[in-house]
Design a protein around this motif. Sequence first.
Motif, mmCIF file in Angstrom:
data_model
loop_
_atom_site.group_PDB
_atom_site.id
_atom_site.type_symbol
_atom_site.label_atom_id
_atom_site.label_comp_id
_atom_site.label_asym_id
_atom_site.label_seq_id
_atom_site.Cartn_x
_atom_site.Cartn_y
_atom_site.Cartn_z
ATOM 1 N N THR A 202 0.812 -1.224 0.000
ATOM 2 C CA THR A 202 0.000 0.000 0.000
ATOM 3 C C THR A 202 0.844 1.272 0.000
ATOM 4 O O THR A 202 0.301 2.369 -0.009
ATOM 5 N N GLY A 203 2.167 1.139 0.030
ATOM 6 C CA GLY A 203 3.031 2.303 0.157
ATOM 7 C C GLY A 203 3.101 3.162 -1.093
ATOM 8 O O GLY A 203 2.767 2.722 -2.197
ATOM 9 N N ASP A 204 3.541 4.403 -0.908
ATOM 10 C CA ASP A 204 3.793 5.296 -2.032
ATOM 11 C C ASP A 204 5.095 4.919 -2.726
ATOM 12 O O ASP A 204 5.264 5.133 -3.925
ATOM 13 N N LEU A 205 6.028 4.368 -1.948
ATOM 14 C CA LEU A 205 7.267 3.815 -2.473
ATOM 15 C C LEU A 205 7.303 2.341 -2.097
ATOM 16 O O LEU A 205 6.929 1.964 -0.983
ATOM 17 N N ILE A 206 7.767 1.516 -3.018
ATOM 18 C CA ILE A 206 7.776 0.066 -2.796
ATOM 19 C C ILE A 206 9.157 -0.465 -3.129
ATOM 20 O O ILE A 206 9.735 -0.122 -4.168
ATOM 21 N N THR A 207 9.679 -1.312 -2.249
ATOM 22 C CA THR A 207 10.967 -1.949 -2.505
ATOM 23 C C THR A 207 10.842 -3.447 -2.318
ATOM 24 O O THR A 207 9.983 -3.923 -1.559
#
Length: 311
Positions: free
Chosen positions: A84-89
């Motif tokens: 659900t993040g704005d940035l995904i790793t």
Amino acid sequence: MLSIIIPCFNEEEAIPLFFEEVEKTKRLIRHDLEYLFVDDGSKDQTLTVIRDLAQRYPDRVRYISFSRNFGKEAALFAGLQTATGDLITVMDVDLQDPPELLPKMIGMIESSDIDCVGTRRADRTGEPPIRSFFARMFYQLINKISDTEMVDGARDFRLMTRQMVDAVLELTEYNRFSKGLFSWVGFKTEYLSYENRERTVGETSWSFWKLFNYSIDGIINFSDAPLNIASFVGALSCLGSGIALIFIILRAMFFGDPTSGWPSMVSILLFIGGLQLLSLGIIGKYIGKIFLETKKRPIYIVKETEKQEER
């Protein structure tokens, strides 16, 4: 929010160490963290360890557990779908992906117009020489026969914007090769190099044979060159046979028809037969991929999540 996707397969010893190392880096990151563990049908106590973390840190630890082992590609896709993040790793739990790079990767995305920061190994120290050799050969080959560029030494460890992740999720194909998919969707990407690291605990589940099959999947998924090669070999074989036939006819007309030995004939037949089987095998690989795609089976099946555990 920063979502960290962590595929796990029999990693009960590595999970606590990974969580501890990322938590040390947390103070350097100005984002809220979401840990998303994906248990890929582990046979050990991996799921138990993940459950314990989710109970202790319910505000930031989530998990998905598969009904069986579907493979890392399925785990990556499930993580991307659930994050659900704005940035995904995406990170390996064995700490071969340095958590201390995360602050720099976030800074690179926030201070420029890039959509992805990838990582690549500067060398292959600690890796068996034969595996390193074939890995280099694979990248050289795939970049020559495919329109999709793949960076030698690139890891799955990369930081992506929500826009790029949404683009990857639109690719719902069953036969997945994430390194190629990340490249195929485009978006501006920069790479960070780092010294190769060995696993902290445990042993890798990626044998040489599994990596070889994975590379074959990558070639088939992103290039039709093997089909072209099979066609070229077939055409060349026909041309050679035609020339040989003309030569035999002319020799019989002018010099008679001497008795030919059967060993040479058998050798030629075996050679032609081998070329035919090779070509059929290449075509069969592509047809097999088509067969799997047309079945429309789910890429993975979820058995348990942290929400079910709460209930």
